[in-house]
Write an enzyme that holds these catalytic residues in place. Structure first.
Site, mmCIF file in Angstrom:
data_model
loop_
_atom_site.group_PDB
_atom_site.id
_atom_site.type_symbol
_atom_site.label_atom_id
_atom_site.label_comp_id
_atom_site.label_asym_id
_atom_site.label_seq_id
_atom_site.Cartn_x
_atom_site.Cartn_y
_atom_site.Cartn_z
ATOM 1 N N ARG A 105 -0.282 1.219 -0.828
ATOM 2 C CA ARG A 105 0.233 0.594 -2.035
ATOM 3 C C ARG A 105 1.343 -0.366 -1.621
ATOM 4 O O ARG A 105 2.344 0.055 -1.073
ATOM 5 C CB ARG A 105 0.776 1.702 -2.943
ATOM 6 C CG ARG A 105 0.808 1.361 -4.368
ATOM 7 C CD ARG A 105 1.085 2.579 -5.216
ATOM 8 N NE ARG A 105 2.398 3.155 -4.998
ATOM 9 C CZ ARG A 105 3.074 3.824 -5.918
ATOM 10 N NH1 ARG A 105 2.541 3.983 -7.116
ATOM 11 N NH2 ARG A 105 4.239 4.339 -5.658
ATOM 12 N N THR A 109 4.336 -5.284 -5.036
ATOM 13 C CA THR A 109 3.385 -5.585 -6.121
ATOM 14 C C THR A 109 2.700 -4.330 -6.655
ATOM 15 O O THR A 109 2.105 -4.360 -7.729
ATOM 16 C CB THR A 109 2.273 -6.511 -5.613
ATOM 17 O OG1 THR A 109 1.533 -5.794 -4.595
ATOM 18 C CG2 THR A 109 2.837 -7.791 -5.015
HETATM 19 O O1 LIG Z 1 4.578 9.771 -6.634
HETATM 20 C C1 LIG Z 1 3.733 9.208 -5.910
HETATM 21 C C2 LIG Z 1 2.977 8.114 -6.329
HETATM 22 C C3 LIG Z 1 2.064 7.551 -5.496
HETATM 23 N N1 LIG Z 1 1.866 8.012 -4.235
HETATM 24 C C4 LIG Z 1 0.902 7.377 -3.314
HETATM 25 O O2 LIG Z 1 0.434 6.178 -3.889
HETATM 26 C C5 LIG Z 1 -0.957 6.224 -4.170
HETATM 27 C C6 LIG Z 1 -1.267 6.280 -5.633
HETATM 28 O O3 LIG Z 1 -0.542 5.341 -6.320
HETATM 29 P P1 LIG Z 1 -1.242 4.404 -7.394
HETATM 30 O O4 LIG Z 1 -0.068 3.732 -8.051
HETATM 31 O O5 LIG Z 1 -1.994 5.281 -8.338
HETATM 32 O O6 LIG Z 1 -2.108 3.434 -6.665
HETATM 33 C C7 LIG Z 1 -1.486 7.508 -3.578
HETATM 34 O O7 LIG Z 1 -2.377 7.135 -2.543
HETATM 35 C C8 LIG Z 1 -0.304 8.258 -3.033
HETATM 36 O O8 LIG Z 1 -0.493 8.391 -1.657
HETATM 37 C C9 LIG Z 1 2.589 9.107 -3.803
HETATM 38 O O9 LIG Z 1 2.424 9.571 -2.672
HETATM 39 N N2 LIG Z 1 3.507 9.677 -4.637
HETATM 40 O O1 LIG Z 2 1.318 6.989 2.415
HETATM 41 P P1 LIG Z 2 -0.091 6.487 2.379
HETATM 42 O O2 LIG Z 2 -0.553 6.002 3.688
HETATM 43 O O3 LIG Z 2 -1.008 7.480 1.748
HETATM 44 O O4 LIG Z 2 -0.129 5.202 1.448
HETATM 45 P P2 LIG Z 2 0.567 4.892 0.064
HETATM 46 O O5 LIG Z 2 1.637 5.909 -0.191
HETATM 47 O O6 LIG Z 2 1.116 3.521 0.187
HETATM 48 O O7 LIG Z 2 -0.541 4.982 -0.943
#
Ligand SMILES: O=c1ccn([C@@H]2O[C@H](COP(=O)(O)O)[C@@H](O)[C@H]2O)c(=O)[nH]1
Ligand SMILES: O=P(O)(O)OP(=O)(O)O
Ligand SMILES: [Mg+2]
Length: 210
Positions: A105, A109
Site C-alpha cells: 500500500r 496515495t
Molecule cells: O491496520 C492496518 C491496515 C492495513 N494493513 C495492511 O494494508 C493492507 C490493507 O489495506 P487496504 O487499505 O485495505 O488496501 C493489508 O495488506 C495489510 O497488510 C495493516 O497491516 N494494518
Molecule cells: O506489510 P506488507 O508487505 O503486507 O504491505 P502493506 O502493509 O503495505 O500492505
C-alpha cells in the site's frame, strides 16, 4: 445482489484475536496465533463444500460414506501479511494449491501497488480464497481480486481477520459477488488508514520488521 459478509464469531477465534490485538504480543506468538485462527476460520469457511457418496469397506462391512466431491481449491495470500494465514488453511485443506499476489500500500496515495503475481495455471476452475489479515480501505483486496479475474478466475472468496465497513463497501462495489469472511468488523480507519483499534501493521507484526 445481497451483500455477503460473514463474521466468524466462534469463541476460540475471538479469544485468539484478542491476544494478537495486544501490543505486547511479540512476533512468535503473533505468528502462531494467526496460524491457529486461520485454521479455525478455514473450518468455518468450508462448511458448505460439496460432498459425494462413495462406497468403501471398513474392517467390518461395506458402506456408503461421504467424501469431498473433488472441488478444486486455491489459496491466494496477498503478500506479505497474507502469508501468515497460508499454513493454517492448508493444514485443513492439504490439497489446495497456493498462488501469490504481491501488493504493498503506497503510504501517500494508499493505492495498492502490484509487484508479484504467481498463480496455479488452472485458476479458472478453482474456488479461490484470497487471504489478507486486514481489510482497511479495500484497495489491496479489490486489486488482488481484479488480478485474479483478469486471469480468468470466476469463483472467489475473501478471508481476513479484521475488516472495516469502508473496505467491505469497496469490495462490494467492485466485486459484488465476492463473499467476505472476517472475525471482526472494527470501528474505522485512522488518518493513515490503519484500522482502529485493529492490531497495527500485520506484515510488521508477523515478520518483526518494526
Ligand atoms: O491496520 C492496518 C491496515 C492495513 N494493513 C495492511 O494494508 C493492507 C490493507 O489495506 P487496504 O487499505 O485495505 O488496501 C493489508 O495488506 C495489510 O497488510 C495493516 O497491516 N494494518
Ligand atoms: O506489510 P506488507 O508487505 O503486507 O504491505 P502493506 O502493509 O503495505 O500492505
Ligand atoms: Mg504492512
Amino acid at each position: 445482489m445481497v451483500k455477503k459478509v460473514h463474521v466468524l464469531d466462534h469463541p476460540l477465534i475471538q479469544h485468539k484475536l484478542t491476544i494478537i490485538r495486544d501490543k505486547n504480543t511479540g512476533p512468535k506468538e503473533f505468528r502462531e496465533l494467526v496460524d491457529e485462527i486461520s485454521t479455525l476460520m478455514a473450518y468455518e469457511l468450508t462448511r458448505n463444500l460439496a460432498l459425494q457418496v462413495v462406497t468403501i469397506e471398513t474392517p467390518i462391512k461395506k458402506m456408503n460414506a461421504k467424501k469431498l466431491s473433488g472441488k478444486k481449491i486455491g489459496i491466494v495470500p496477498i503478500m506479505r501479511a497474507g502469508l501468515g494465514m497460508v499454513n493454517g488453511i492448508t493444514r485443513m485443506i492439504p490439497v489446495a494449491k497456493v498462488g501469490h499476489i504481491g501488493l504493498y500500500r503506497d503510504p501517500e496515495t494508499l493505492k495498492a501497488i502490484e509487484y508479484y503475481v504467481k498463480l496455479p495455471t488452472d485458476i479458472q476452475g478453482r474456488e479461490l480464497i484470497v487471504v489478507d489479515p486486514m481489510l482497511a480501505t479495500g484497495g489491496s483486496a479489490s486489486a488482488a481480486i481484479q488480478a485474479l479475474k483478469d486471469r480468468g478466475a470466476v469463483n472467489i472468496k475473501f478471508l481476513c481477520l479484521i475488516a472495516v465497513q469502508e473496505g467491505i463497501d469497496a469490495i462490494h462495489k467492485d466485486h459484488p459477488e465476492v463473499d467476505i469472511f472476517t472475525a471482526s468488523i472494527d470501528q474505522g480507519l485512522n488518518d493513515k488508514s490503519y484500522i482502529i483499534p485493529g492490531f497495527g501493521d500485520a506484515g510488521d507484526r508477523l515478520f518483526g520488521t518494526k
